[in-house]
Design a protein around this motif. Structure first.
Motif, mmCIF file in Angstrom:
data_model
loop_
_atom_site.group_PDB
_atom_site.id
_atom_site.type_symbol
_atom_site.label_atom_id
_atom_site.label_comp_id
_atom_site.label_asym_id
_atom_site.label_seq_id
_atom_site.Cartn_x
_atom_site.Cartn_y
_atom_site.Cartn_z
ATOM 1 N N ALA A 34 30.283 45.844 39.990
ATOM 2 C CA ALA A 34 28.956 46.069 40.579
ATOM 3 C C ALA A 34 28.201 44.752 40.739
ATOM 4 C CB ALA A 34 28.167 47.044 39.712
ATOM 5 N N ARG A 35 28.258 43.899 39.713
ATOM 6 C CA ARG A 35 27.540 42.619 39.776
ATOM 7 C C ARG A 35 28.161 41.686 40.812
ATOM 8 N NH1 ARG A 35 23.939 41.453 35.527
ATOM 9 N NH2 ARG A 35 24.134 39.256 36.082
ATOM 10 N N LEU A 36 29.494 41.635 40.883
ATOM 11 C CA LEU A 36 30.154 40.750 41.838
ATOM 12 C C LEU A 36 29.980 41.228 43.275
ATOM 13 C CD1 LEU A 36 33.435 39.939 39.874
ATOM 14 C CD2 LEU A 36 31.506 38.413 40.302
ATOM 15 N N THR A 37 29.851 42.532 43.457
ATOM 16 C CA THR A 37 29.581 43.047 44.797
ATOM 17 C C THR A 37 28.197 42.613 45.263
ATOM 18 O OG1 THR A 37 31.008 44.962 44.408
ATOM 19 C CG2 THR A 37 29.384 45.137 46.174
ATOM 20 N N GLU A 38 27.261 42.636 44.346
ATOM 21 C CA GLU A 38 25.899 42.224 44.667
ATOM 22 C C GLU A 38 25.779 40.718 44.810
ATOM 23 O OE1 GLU A 38 21.424 42.557 42.695
ATOM 24 O OE2 GLU A 38 23.037 43.870 42.028
ATOM 25 N N ASN A 39 26.498 39.977 43.936
ATOM 26 C CA ASN A 39 26.451 38.519 43.957
ATOM 27 C C ASN A 39 27.841 37.972 43.626
ATOM 28 O OD1 ASN A 39 25.868 35.804 43.833
ATOM 29 N ND2 ASN A 39 24.741 35.916 41.904
ATOM 30 N N PRO A 40 28.623 37.553 44.614
ATOM 31 C CA PRO A 40 29.988 37.063 44.358
ATOM 32 C C PRO A 40 30.037 35.842 43.445
ATOM 33 C CG PRO A 40 29.671 37.528 46.694
ATOM 34 C CD PRO A 40 28.321 37.603 46.063
ATOM 35 N N ASN A 41 28.934 35.111 43.300
ATOM 36 C CA ASN A 41 28.894 33.919 42.458
ATOM 37 C C ASN A 41 28.420 34.222 41.042
ATOM 38 O OD1 ASN A 41 29.721 32.195 44.578
ATOM 39 N ND2 ASN A 41 27.625 32.169 45.387
ATOM 40 N N ASP A 42 28.239 35.489 40.719
ATOM 41 C CA ASP A 42 27.776 35.863 39.381
ATOM 42 C C ASP A 42 28.802 35.431 38.329
ATOM 43 O OD1 ASP A 42 25.806 37.617 37.734
ATOM 44 O OD2 ASP A 42 27.801 38.301 37.146
ATOM 45 N N LYS A 43 28.321 34.838 37.231
ATOM 46 C CA LYS A 43 29.208 34.317 36.190
ATOM 47 C C LYS A 43 29.145 35.122 34.895
ATOM 48 C CE LYS A 43 29.135 29.484 37.718
ATOM 49 N NZ LYS A 43 28.879 28.071 37.296
ATOM 50 N N LEU A 44 28.229 36.067 34.816
ATOM 51 C CA LEU A 44 28.023 36.770 33.561
ATOM 52 C C LEU A 44 29.183 37.700 33.217
ATOM 53 C CD1 LEU A 44 26.136 37.303 31.192
ATOM 54 C CD2 LEU A 44 25.053 39.117 32.542
ATOM 55 N N LEU A 45 29.674 38.449 34.202
ATOM 56 C CA LEU A 45 30.762 39.397 33.978
ATOM 57 C C LEU A 45 31.909 39.079 34.941
ATOM 58 C CD1 LEU A 45 28.786 42.766 33.626
ATOM 59 C CD2 LEU A 45 29.643 41.299 31.801
ATOM 60 N N PRO A 46 32.741 38.104 34.611
ATOM 61 C CA PRO A 46 33.838 37.727 35.514
ATOM 62 C C PRO A 46 34.856 38.849 35.660
ATOM 63 C CG PRO A 46 34.085 36.652 33.400
ATOM 64 C CD PRO A 46 32.743 37.304 33.377
ATOM 65 N N SER A 47 35.532 38.848 36.787
ATOM 66 C CA SER A 47 36.565 39.853 37.039
ATOM 67 C C SER A 47 37.850 39.483 36.303
ATOM 68 C CB SER A 47 36.834 39.954 38.537
ATOM 69 O OG SER A 47 37.390 38.729 39.016
ATOM 70 N N ALA A 48 38.796 40.419 36.299
ATOM 71 C CA ALA A 48 40.088 40.157 35.662
ATOM 72 C C ALA A 48 40.811 39.008 36.356
ATOM 73 C CB ALA A 48 40.934 41.423 35.684
ATOM 74 N N ALA A 49 40.674 38.921 37.689
ATOM 75 C CA ALA A 49 41.327 37.839 38.435
ATOM 76 C C ALA A 49 40.752 36.482 38.050
ATOM 77 C CB ALA A 49 41.165 38.079 39.935
ATOM 78 N N GLN A 50 39.429 36.410 37.899
ATOM 79 C CA GLN A 50 38.801 35.141 37.513
ATOM 80 C C GLN A 50 39.237 34.715 36.121
ATOM 81 O OE1 GLN A 50 34.756 36.529 38.191
ATOM 82 N NE2 GLN A 50 34.521 35.137 39.931
ATOM 83 N N MET A 51 39.310 35.657 35.181
ATOM 84 C CA MET A 51 39.744 35.315 33.827
ATOM 85 C C MET A 51 41.218 34.921 33.811
ATOM 86 S SD MET A 51 37.648 37.941 31.321
ATOM 87 C CE MET A 51 38.001 39.453 32.236
ATOM 88 N N SER A 52 42.025 35.570 34.640
ATOM 89 C CA SER A 52 43.444 35.219 34.719
ATOM 90 C C SER A 52 43.620 33.795 35.251
ATOM 91 C CB SER A 52 44.186 36.213 35.613
ATOM 92 O OG SER A 52 44.126 37.506 35.086
ATOM 93 N N GLU A 53 42.831 33.439 36.238
ATOM 94 C CA GLU A 53 42.894 32.080 36.774
ATOM 95 C C GLU A 53 42.496 31.047 35.720
ATOM 96 O OE1 GLU A 53 40.407 32.051 40.187
ATOM 97 O OE2 GLU A 53 41.698 33.385 41.374
ATOM 98 N N ALA A 54 41.481 31.369 34.929
ATOM 99 C CA ALA A 54 41.051 30.445 33.883
ATOM 100 C C ALA A 54 42.135 30.269 32.828
ATOM 101 C CB ALA A 54 39.755 30.954 33.244
ATOM 102 N N VAL A 55 42.772 31.379 32.424
ATOM 103 C CA VAL A 55 43.855 31.295 31.437
ATOM 104 C C VAL A 55 45.040 30.518 32.011
ATOM 105 C CG1 VAL A 55 45.535 32.657 30.144
ATOM 106 C CG2 VAL A 55 43.165 33.413 30.259
ATOM 107 N N GLU A 56 45.361 30.758 33.270
ATOM 108 C CA GLU A 56 46.442 30.020 33.925
ATOM 109 C C GLU A 56 46.161 28.529 33.927
ATOM 110 O OE1 GLU A 56 49.844 29.095 36.139
ATOM 111 O OE2 GLU A 56 49.307 31.013 35.217
#
Length: 271
Positions: A34-56
């Motif tokens: 919901a937050r990323l749909t409203e604001n794609p640059n939101d950093k508070l609740l990252p998506s699973a893809a964003q966290m996977s990229e960070a771990v990678e």
């Protein structure tokens, strides 16, 4: 049948164990979407893809500056400090617990001292540890030792006092001296309780480690979390928190299995 007498079967127990975690993940990813749909640059609740990229990036890509895999380097550094601190605290707590709970001449001064030491907030004396032991590894290990050793010692002291007096009298009747009593009667009774005490203080030990690494360190899980917080890098912080939780759970599981295998006769090993 009354609710207090109802027991879940094996499949039901598994569902009940997984249900709260599934609900938590569902709530998180629903809010994240919901937050990323409203604001794609939101950093508070990252998506699973964003966290996977960070771990990678941290776990499987060499750091350009140091050439290390930061995720695994941080994990190794933190686990080394934690293992050393818990090992020293266990030995110290065992020795003090036996002395305070078995030998009245030592118990009279040690018991109130351990009570007072266990009441001191370890994080409050962290600046003192940095002044006395410096900013290196020793101060971080000592914070863990000071934080958990008195609690372990008090727990083992109480367990030593609960050993039936008849056992000690019978051993003395058979010719056992003080050292024989400690090694053959008291120590076997306290060893399984020591492993259980380590399980109980595991969360506190992680807390002290993360706090020390956050204040004065150049590597470690706590250092990395507090380093990236200034950038609001929740895609890094959340996987690190999950990883710390997983490591703590695996350590608790390992200690529990060790207690069951090494001391199957101990009633507390069944818990």
């Amino acid at each position: 049948m009354r609710l207090i007498n109802r027991q879940p079967d094996r499949a039901g127990r598994l569902i009940l164990v997984l249900l709260p975690f599934a609900l938590l993940l569902f709530a998180y990813f629903t809010g994240s979407a919901a937050r990323l749909t409203e604001n794609p640059n939101d950093k508070l609740l990252p998506s699973a893809a964003q966290m996977s990229e960070a771990v990678e990036r941290l776990a499987f890509t060499e750091d350009k500056r140091s050439g290390d895999y930061l995720f695994w380097q941080d994990s190794a550094s933190s686990l080394k400090r934690l293992a050393l601190g818990l090992s020293i605290a266990a030995l110290l707590g065992l020795a003090l617990g036996i002395a305070a709970g078995t030998l009245p001449l030592f118990g009279a001064p040690l018991s109130p001292l351990l009570t007072v030491l266990s009441m001191i907030p370890p994080l409050a004396i962290l600046p003192i540890l940095f002044i006395v032991f410096g900013l290196g590894e020793l101060s971080k290990v000592m914070l863990i030792v000071i934080g958990v050793a008195p609690c372990i010692a008090r727990d083992l002291e109480q367990r030593a006092r609960e050993i039936p007096r008849e056992l000690l009298i019978k051993a003395q009747t058979l010719g056992a001296n003080t050292w024989t009593l400690i090694l053959r009667v008291v120590l076997p009774q306290l060893m399984p309780r020591l492993l259980i005490s380590l399980r109980l203080v595991l969360g506190s030990a992680w807390l002290f480690l993360i706090a020390a690494e956050a204040i004065a360190s150049t590597d470690g899980l706590g250092y990395r979390i507090f380093l990236v917080r200034r950038y609001l890098a929740m895609d890094v912080i959340l996987p690190y928190v999950v990883w710390i939780t997983l490591l703590a759970w695996l350590m608790d599981l390992g200690l529990r299995q060790l207690t069951r295998l090494a001391f199957p006769w101990y009633e507390g090993a069944k818990a």
